[in-house]
Design a protein around this motif. Structure first.
Motif, mmCIF file in Angstrom:
data_model
loop_
_atom_site.group_PDB
_atom_site.id
_atom_site.type_symbol
_atom_site.label_atom_id
_atom_site.label_comp_id
_atom_site.label_asym_id
_atom_site.label_seq_id
_atom_site.Cartn_x
_atom_site.Cartn_y
_atom_site.Cartn_z
ATOM 1 N N THR A 6 -8.157 -8.584 -3.297
ATOM 2 C CA THR A 6 -7.350 -7.731 -4.167
ATOM 3 C C THR A 6 -6.082 -7.298 -3.450
ATOM 4 O O THR A 6 -4.987 -7.315 -4.009
ATOM 5 N N THR A 9 -3.814 -10.181 -3.362
ATOM 6 C CA THR A 9 -3.280 -10.421 -4.705
ATOM 7 C C THR A 9 -2.156 -9.437 -5.010
ATOM 8 O O THR A 9 -1.119 -9.803 -5.547
ATOM 9 N N ARG A 10 -2.385 -8.180 -4.668
ATOM 10 C CA ARG A 10 -1.374 -7.151 -4.927
ATOM 11 C C ARG A 10 -0.063 -7.483 -4.247
ATOM 12 O O ARG A 10 1.005 -7.311 -4.813
ATOM 13 N N GLN A 13 1.543 -10.386 -5.945
ATOM 14 C CA GLN A 13 2.121 -9.897 -7.199
ATOM 15 C C GLN A 13 3.450 -9.200 -6.950
ATOM 16 O O GLN A 13 4.439 -9.443 -7.642
ATOM 17 N N GLU A 209 9.436 3.783 -15.357
ATOM 18 C CA GLU A 209 8.299 2.967 -14.952
ATOM 19 C C GLU A 209 7.538 3.618 -13.791
ATOM 20 O O GLU A 209 6.304 3.628 -13.758
ATOM 21 N N VAL A 212 5.532 6.653 -15.081
ATOM 22 C CA VAL A 212 4.319 6.272 -15.818
ATOM 23 C C VAL A 212 3.273 5.715 -14.857
ATOM 24 O O VAL A 212 2.080 6.008 -14.973
ATOM 25 N N THR A 213 3.736 4.920 -13.878
ATOM 26 C CA THR A 213 2.797 4.361 -12.906
ATOM 27 C C THR A 213 2.086 5.471 -12.145
ATOM 28 O O THR A 213 0.879 5.424 -11.910
ATOM 29 N N LEU A 215 1.672 8.471 -13.285
ATOM 30 C CA LEU A 215 0.832 9.176 -14.272
ATOM 31 C C LEU A 215 -0.555 8.566 -14.360
ATOM 32 O O LEU A 215 -1.535 9.281 -14.529
ATOM 33 N N VAL A 216 -0.627 7.256 -14.300
ATOM 34 C CA VAL A 216 -1.933 6.617 -14.438
ATOM 35 C C VAL A 216 -2.603 6.414 -13.088
ATOM 36 O O VAL A 216 -3.561 5.663 -12.969
ATOM 37 N N GLY A 217 -2.097 7.103 -12.061
ATOM 38 C CA GLY A 217 -2.798 7.100 -10.781
ATOM 39 C C GLY A 217 -2.264 6.125 -9.756
ATOM 40 O O GLY A 217 -2.963 5.805 -8.803
ATOM 41 N N GLY A 218 -1.037 5.636 -9.942
ATOM 42 C CA GLY A 218 -0.453 4.752 -8.934
ATOM 43 C C GLY A 218 -0.065 5.563 -7.694
ATOM 44 O O GLY A 218 0.513 6.634 -7.810
ATOM 45 N N THR A 219 -0.410 5.041 -6.512
ATOM 46 C CA THR A 219 -0.061 5.747 -5.280
ATOM 47 C C THR A 219 1.397 5.470 -4.927
ATOM 48 O O THR A 219 2.006 4.539 -5.460
ATOM 49 N N PHE A 222 1.724 1.978 -3.718
ATOM 50 C CA PHE A 222 1.746 0.986 -4.799
ATOM 51 C C PHE A 222 3.117 0.909 -5.440
ATOM 52 O O PHE A 222 3.649 -0.177 -5.700
ATOM 53 N N PRO B 75 -3.195 10.682 -6.776
ATOM 54 C CA PRO B 75 -3.413 9.426 -7.504
ATOM 55 C C PRO B 75 -4.883 9.173 -7.823
ATOM 56 O O PRO B 75 -5.226 8.843 -8.961
ATOM 57 N N LEU B 91 6.127 1.973 -21.523
ATOM 58 C CA LEU B 91 7.279 1.293 -20.912
ATOM 59 C C LEU B 91 7.863 0.357 -21.955
ATOM 60 O O LEU B 91 7.235 -0.634 -22.332
ATOM 61 N N VAL B 106 -3.041 -0.521 -11.108
ATOM 62 C CA VAL B 106 -2.859 0.402 -9.985
ATOM 63 C C VAL B 106 -4.185 0.672 -9.281
ATOM 64 O O VAL B 106 -4.205 1.032 -8.108
#
Ligand SMILES: Nc1ncnc2c1ncn2[C@@H]1O[C@H](COP(=O)(O)OP(=O)(O)OP(=O)(O)O)[C@@H](O)[C@H]1O
Ligand SMILES: [Mg+2]
Lengths: 308, 231
Positions: A6, A9-10, A13, A209, A212-213, A215-219, A222, B75, B91, B106
């Motif tokens: 993972t 992959t990240r 990406q 962006e 929002v990232t 907001l949904v728990g992106g560190t 990340f 997070p 978005l 994420v």
């Protein structure tokens, strides 16, 4: 928490995403890469210049000869005698005697002043000794000692050491090397600033962006990652462009340098950028891009917190 | 699961949005948060999602007090909460698929799982087949449902929604509310802020009524539902 696959992959990406984004804004990318390329081409070009100057002059910069000019009228036997004495010294490798007659004959042949010289009754040239020091004994101190010894003979008019202009030349090279270092530092800071500013603008453009990232728990890591890849990619492409610029420049200059060298009776051929220097440039460019992006991201990303 | 103890929130401009709010939501419970516009509903939800920290009092979500939580733990904290926003927060330059998949991305969910789970989430809100469209190519109601799909895709322990049915026709509103109820039935704690008193009554869940920054009352009009634990 996350497996190596993972993780990998990240990163893939993020790298692909960065490439895609740069490709989608080709003009802006081209401009940034162009500025970085020019900035990086300068230190590489300068390095090449210094390397070539050193290589071109390397032969005679290392061999320091002393020329001992005798007073006019000193008998040749005396000169031969003194030459023997000079040869006996441990600091001396070879001694060549150039009698005044031989010197005059050579001069007559090559100068084209044959007729004019015939008008002069006496040979105006002195006898000369060419003294070459031992390879191990050519430190400035040893050379000064040798020169002092040779000059102490009463028959000697003048001892000339080629070291003076060698010293001057080496001093010039040294100045150039330092200038190169400073130029490299200044231009590296320039690259950092260019990448940092580009990334700062990009972060601001993608503010929504990022919010929002988060907001949904992106560190932060990340969110930062794609920008780091973008920065590294800018640096990498800039370095490749710089290498291309320098390569093109050397290709244009090299034939002219060869002609110039031939005119001086040298077979010197211009050196291109070495593989290791090119690799260093590319690695350094990518690292600078990464660092510039990191500095911009560190400052910008903490400021962007989601507001609902 | 969600506990407010005499919580007050004063915004930087000096406006005190809520002043001394206390309530308790049990694990697996579904509650409605009601009150007039400006009563502080969104503020309460923002405090739960840690978009704001309380000025006074203690907000506890899933055993964690949000006040002293260090920034680096935010997070991970947010990943256990699904949020549906009043203004969707989609978005606009990314297709529906990317929007819905974001919480999984994420969290480092393997790529091969994404497709299946995005489809499942879109199916639940009746948007299957719209993955490749951009949010602005959808109606407002559809956009809202994309927001819901994004909130539920990571199967969060807590699901909070701010006015999720505001732009939907009654039939769709009921359907969306049923989506929330289905999540409650499988153990998710759900809190929905809404103006729609008709729906609130129809669902017969507990209702926390805010007024002037305080809890005016808790209307307990519950009828027994499967899986709903008592507070
Ligand atoms: N970011 C902010 N800065 C300053 N004041 C705010 C902020 N957000 C909300 N407020 C104020 O706090 C009060 C409560 O706002 P809140 O958004 O929580 O109300 P609400 O119940 O969600 O209203 P609505 O039903 O209209 O969405 C309002 O008076 C509002 O002006
Ligand atoms: Mg609100």
């Amino acid at each position: 928490m996350i497996g190596p696959v993972t993780w990998f992959t990240r990163h893939v990406q993020a790298a692909l995403g960065a490439t895609g984004r740069l490709a989608r804004a080709p003009l802006a990318t081209l401009f940034t890469v162009g500025v970085i390329g020019l900035a990086l081409a300068m230190p590489l070009g300068l390095k090449l210049f210094v390397d070539n100057a050193r290589a071109a002059t390397g032969d005679f910069a290392n061999a320091v000869d002393l020329s001992v000019y005798f007073k006019i009228g000193t008998p040749l036997e005396k000169v031969q005698q003194l030459a023997e004495r000079a040869r006996a010294r441990s600091a001396v490798a070879t001694v060549t005697v150039i009698p005044a007659d031989a010197a005059l004959a050579e001069f007559r042949q090559y100068s084209g002043f044959g007729a004019a010289l015939d008008a002069i009754a006496d040979n105006p040239l002195p006898h000369v000794l060419g003294v070459r020091p031992q390879a191990g004994a050519d430190t400035p101190a040893e050379l000064a000692k040798l020169r002092e010894y040779l000059a102490s003979w009463p028959e000697v008019e003048l001892v000339q050491m080629d070291i003076e202009w060698v010293n001057r030349f080496n001093a010039i090279l040294d100045v150039l090397r330092r200038a190169l270092l400073i130029a490299a530092l200044v231009l590296a800071v320039g690259v950092l600033a260019v990448v940092g500013n580009t990334i700062r603008l990009e972060i601001q453009n993608r503010r929504a962006e990022i919010e929002v990232t988060k907001l949904v728990g992106g560190t932060n890591a990340f969110v930062r990652r794609p920008f780091l890849y973008t920065g590294a990619l800018y640096g990498l492409l800039g370095a490749l462009l710089a290498a291309a610029i320098v390569f093109a420049a050397t290709s244009v200059i090299a034939p002219a340098v060869a002609d110039l060298a031939a005119a001086y009776g040298s077979r010197f051929e211009m050196l291109g950028a070495s593989r290791i220097d090119t690799l260093r440039l590319i690695g350094g460019g990518a690292a600078l891009g990464w660092l510039g992006a990191w500095m911009a991201a560190a400052r910008q990303l903490v400021r962007i917190e989601p507001r609902a | 699961m969600i506990r407010f103890e005499r919580v007050a929130k004063r915004y930087p401009n000096g406006r005190e949005a809520i002043a001394g709010v206390s309530f308790d939501v049990a694990r697996g419970e579904m509650v409605f948060l009601t009150g007039r516009s400006g009563a502080g509903k969104s503020t309460v939800l923002k405090l739960i999602a840690l978009l704001e920290r309380p000025t006074r009092g203690v907000v506890t979500v899933n055993g964690q007090s949000t006040g002293p939580l260090p920034a680096r733990k935010i997070p991970a904290f947010r990943r256990q909460i699904g949020v549906v926003f009043q203004d969707h927060k989609l978005l606009v330059d990314r297709p529906v698929f990317d929007n819905v998949a974001l919480p999984l991305v994420v969290a480092g969910t393997p790529l091969r799982e994404l497709d299946k789970r995005v489809r499942a989430a879109l199916d639940q809100v009746g948007l299957l087949g719209k993955e490749r469209l951009l949010p602005l190519e959808l109606s407002i109601g559809e956009q809202q449902r994309v927001g819901i799909a994004r909130a539920v895709i990571s199967r969060p322990a807590v699901l909070i929604a701010d006015e999720p049915t505001g732009n939907l026709d009654p039939e769709l509103a009921l359907e969306v509310m049923n989506v929330f109820r289905r999540f409650q039935e499988v153990g998710t704690t759900v809190m929905v802020a809404t103006h729609d008193m008709h729906l609130v009554r129809e669902f017969g869940k507990r209702e926390i009524v805010l007024e002037g920054g305080h809890v005016r009352g808790v209307e307990d009009v519950r009828v027994p539902t499967v899986g709903a634990a008592a507070p």
